[in-house]
Design a protein around this motif. Structure first.
Motif, mmCIF file in Angstrom:
data_model
loop_
_atom_site.group_PDB
_atom_site.id
_atom_site.type_symbol
_atom_site.label_atom_id
_atom_site.label_comp_id
_atom_site.label_asym_id
_atom_site.label_seq_id
_atom_site.Cartn_x
_atom_site.Cartn_y
_atom_site.Cartn_z
ATOM 1 N N LEU A 2 32.670 15.858 -38.692
ATOM 2 C CA LEU A 2 33.132 15.892 -37.319
ATOM 3 C C LEU A 2 34.628 15.643 -37.249
ATOM 4 N N THR A 3 35.353 16.569 -36.575
ATOM 5 C CA THR A 3 36.801 16.401 -36.456
ATOM 6 C C THR A 3 37.262 16.371 -35.008
ATOM 7 N N THR A 4 36.444 16.856 -34.078
ATOM 8 C CA THR A 4 36.790 16.804 -32.656
ATOM 9 C C THR A 4 35.567 16.409 -31.860
ATOM 10 N N PHE A 5 35.778 15.871 -30.685
ATOM 11 C CA PHE A 5 34.641 15.409 -29.896
ATOM 12 C C PHE A 5 34.510 16.097 -28.541
ATOM 13 N N ALA A 6 35.590 16.520 -27.999
ATOM 14 C CA ALA A 6 35.495 17.171 -26.699
ATOM 15 C C ALA A 6 36.686 18.073 -26.508
ATOM 16 N N ALA A 7 36.528 19.065 -25.676
ATOM 17 C CA ALA A 7 37.637 19.980 -25.408
ATOM 18 C C ALA A 7 38.730 19.251 -24.644
ATOM 19 N N ALA A 8 39.947 19.774 -24.755
ATOM 20 C CA ALA A 8 41.068 19.175 -24.048
ATOM 21 C C ALA A 8 40.818 19.239 -22.546
ATOM 22 N N VAL A 9 41.174 18.187 -21.857
ATOM 23 C CA VAL A 9 40.924 18.103 -20.423
ATOM 24 C C VAL A 9 42.250 18.107 -19.681
ATOM 25 N N PRO A 10 42.467 18.995 -18.739
ATOM 26 C CA PRO A 10 43.721 19.021 -17.994
ATOM 27 C C PRO A 10 43.800 17.844 -17.029
ATOM 28 N N ALA A 11 45.001 17.482 -16.677
ATOM 29 C CA ALA A 11 45.191 16.375 -15.749
ATOM 30 C C ALA A 11 44.862 16.838 -14.341
ATOM 31 N N THR A 12 43.684 16.529 -13.876
ATOM 32 C CA THR A 12 43.235 16.977 -12.561
ATOM 33 C C THR A 12 43.248 15.846 -11.541
ATOM 34 N N GLY A 13 43.608 14.673 -11.954
ATOM 35 C CA GLY A 13 43.572 13.525 -11.064
ATOM 36 C C GLY A 13 42.290 12.732 -11.198
ATOM 37 N N ASP A 14 41.336 13.243 -11.992
ATOM 38 C CA ASP A 14 40.064 12.545 -12.180
ATOM 39 C C ASP A 14 40.162 11.433 -13.215
ATOM 40 N N PHE A 15 41.211 11.447 -14.008
ATOM 41 C CA PHE A 15 41.363 10.458 -15.074
ATOM 42 C C PHE A 15 42.521 9.510 -14.771
ATOM 43 N N LEU A 16 42.385 8.309 -15.272
ATOM 44 C CA LEU A 16 43.413 7.304 -15.083
ATOM 45 C C LEU A 16 44.662 7.655 -15.877
ATOM 46 N N ARG A 17 45.813 7.503 -15.254
ATOM 47 C CA ARG A 17 47.079 7.732 -15.940
ATOM 48 C C ARG A 17 47.599 6.396 -16.458
ATOM 49 N N PHE A 18 48.113 6.409 -17.670
ATOM 50 C CA PHE A 18 48.546 5.169 -18.310
ATOM 51 C C PHE A 18 49.618 4.453 -17.484
ATOM 52 N N GLU A 19 50.571 5.197 -16.938
ATOM 53 C CA GLU A 19 51.655 4.551 -16.212
ATOM 54 C C GLU A 19 51.163 3.825 -14.961
ATOM 55 N N ASN A 20 49.978 4.192 -14.443
ATOM 56 C CA ASN A 20 49.436 3.523 -13.262
ATOM 57 C C ASN A 20 48.834 2.160 -13.578
ATOM 58 N N LEU A 21 48.724 1.851 -14.867
ATOM 59 C CA LEU A 21 48.207 0.536 -15.260
ATOM 60 C C LEU A 21 49.258 -0.553 -15.099
ATOM 61 N N GLY A 22 50.528 -0.145 -14.947
ATOM 62 C CA GLY A 22 51.594 -1.123 -14.763
ATOM 63 C C GLY A 22 51.932 -1.929 -15.996
ATOM 64 N N LEU A 23 51.650 -1.370 -17.170
ATOM 65 C CA LEU A 23 51.918 -2.079 -18.413
ATOM 66 C C LEU A 23 53.314 -1.761 -18.936
ATOM 67 N N SER A 24 53.906 -2.735 -19.604
ATOM 68 C CA SER A 24 55.233 -2.544 -20.196
ATOM 69 C C SER A 24 55.229 -3.117 -21.606
ATOM 70 N N PRO A 25 55.876 -2.425 -22.552
ATOM 71 C CA PRO A 25 55.937 -2.967 -23.918
ATOM 72 C C PRO A 25 56.778 -4.228 -24.026
ATOM 73 N N ILE A 26 57.547 -4.530 -22.984
ATOM 74 C CA ILE A 26 58.427 -5.694 -22.990
ATOM 75 C C ILE A 26 57.769 -6.844 -22.237
ATOM 76 N N ALA A 27 57.554 -7.941 -22.920
ATOM 77 C CA ALA A 27 56.913 -9.109 -22.302
ATOM 78 C C ALA A 27 57.917 -9.955 -21.543
ATOM 79 N N LEU A 28 59.135 -10.032 -22.071
ATOM 80 C CA LEU A 28 60.176 -10.854 -21.449
ATOM 81 C C LEU A 28 61.512 -10.158 -21.616
ATOM 82 N N ASP A 29 62.217 -9.967 -20.508
ATOM 83 C CA ASP A 29 63.519 -9.289 -20.541
ATOM 84 C C ASP A 29 64.560 -10.163 -19.851
ATOM 85 N N LEU A 30 65.443 -10.729 -20.665
ATOM 86 C CA LEU A 30 66.510 -11.574 -20.127
ATOM 87 C C LEU A 30 67.845 -10.848 -20.095
#
Length: 287
Positions: A2-30
């Protein structure tokens, strides 16, 4: 295979976008100083692992004393940093770093290999055991029980960084990682955190505290190698292969090929552990 599991899915708004999680790689910025979650993951893994190691060493028949555990943290930290970085350079981007050898020390730019880190920590244990005339294999057993902490924190930081994303998939929890493309993908970082961190820790916890595995040299570290190897091998089917490597022979990724010797070595250690049990004589574990 097995090398693939599902066909590519276009961004239709049905899936969560990473940027909407509000995460940042920086924990502290001085401004003049930034502290990244990736760095904190290493620090947390080492500190929590050290704390847990002291709990293990406090049990009767431990292979080392408290003072040895304290020294080991220093050597193991060097092993993680040096081994992890050199492993990444050798296994994943040897030609690129040959052209720019000065970039090898730029660990703050990312690029660490767990397999290289394992080798580095193993060498650190061998050195510490040789220096103090201790049983190196039994020390490996105890240290193996602490590693899932680092794996858990590390994979969570990979997710927060929006890196090492999965392959395209249409599962309800798929996420669109803009740094990859506009396809919904498996959050494979979280799969690894669950399998390599939580599940593997639970297995090792049970073997250490509820069985006599710690008195069979090699059984715990062997279980770790097999457990990690199987978890990583499985998740690689959901994780996007490194773009500069792709899939290698037999349709396997570099991560999968690197787990093969770990699994085989772990099976051998488990199978031969009982034969070494009579060597596990109780040793004083008080300073």
């Amino acid at each position: 295979m097995l090398t693939t599991f599902a066909a590519a899915v276009p961004a239709t708004g049905d899936f969560l976008r990473f940027e909407n999680l509000g995460l940042s790689p920086i924990a502290l910025d001085l401004g003049f100083f930034q502290l990244r979650w990736y760095s904190l993951a290493y620090i947390a893994g080492i500190i929590v692992g050290w704390w847990y190691l002291l709990k293990l060493v406090g049990q009767p028949g431990a292979p080392m004393a408290r003072r040895h555990a304290d020294d080991l943290v220093f050597y193991a930290t060097l092993g993680i940093l040096i081994g992890g970085r050199l492993g990444y350079v050798i296994f994943y981007k040897p030609l690129e770093y040959l052209d720019n050898p000065g970039d090898i020390i730029r660990v703050w730019d990312g690029g660490m290999s767990f397999h290289g880190g394992v080798i580095g920590v193993s060498l650190a244990i061998l050195f510490m055991a040789w220096k103090n005339k201790l049983n190196w294999l039994r020390i490996h057993d105890y240290v193996a029980c602490t590693i899932p902490f680092g794996l858990f924190f590390g994979r969570l930081s990979n997710f927060v960084n929006g890196e090492l994303w999965g392959r395209p998939g249409d599962v309800p929890w798929a996420i669109i990682f803009p740094r990859a493309d506009e396809q919904a993908r498996h959050p494979s970082q979280l799969y690894e955190a669950g399998l390599e961190g939580v599940l593997l820790f639970a297995v090792l916890w049970y073997l250490f505290w509820k069985t006599d595995a710690r008195h069979q040299p090699g059984k715990l570290v062997g279980t770790f190698l097999v457990g990690y190897g199987l978890a990583r091998f499985t998740v690689e089917f959901f994780r996007e292969p490194d773009s500069h490597l792709g899939l290698l022979s037999l349709g396997m990724s570099m991560g999968q090929w690197l787990t093969v010797p770990m699994i085989l070595g772990g099976i051998w250690l488990i199978a031969t552990a009982k034969g070494r049990a009579d060597q596990a004589k109780p040793q004083a574990n008080a300073d």
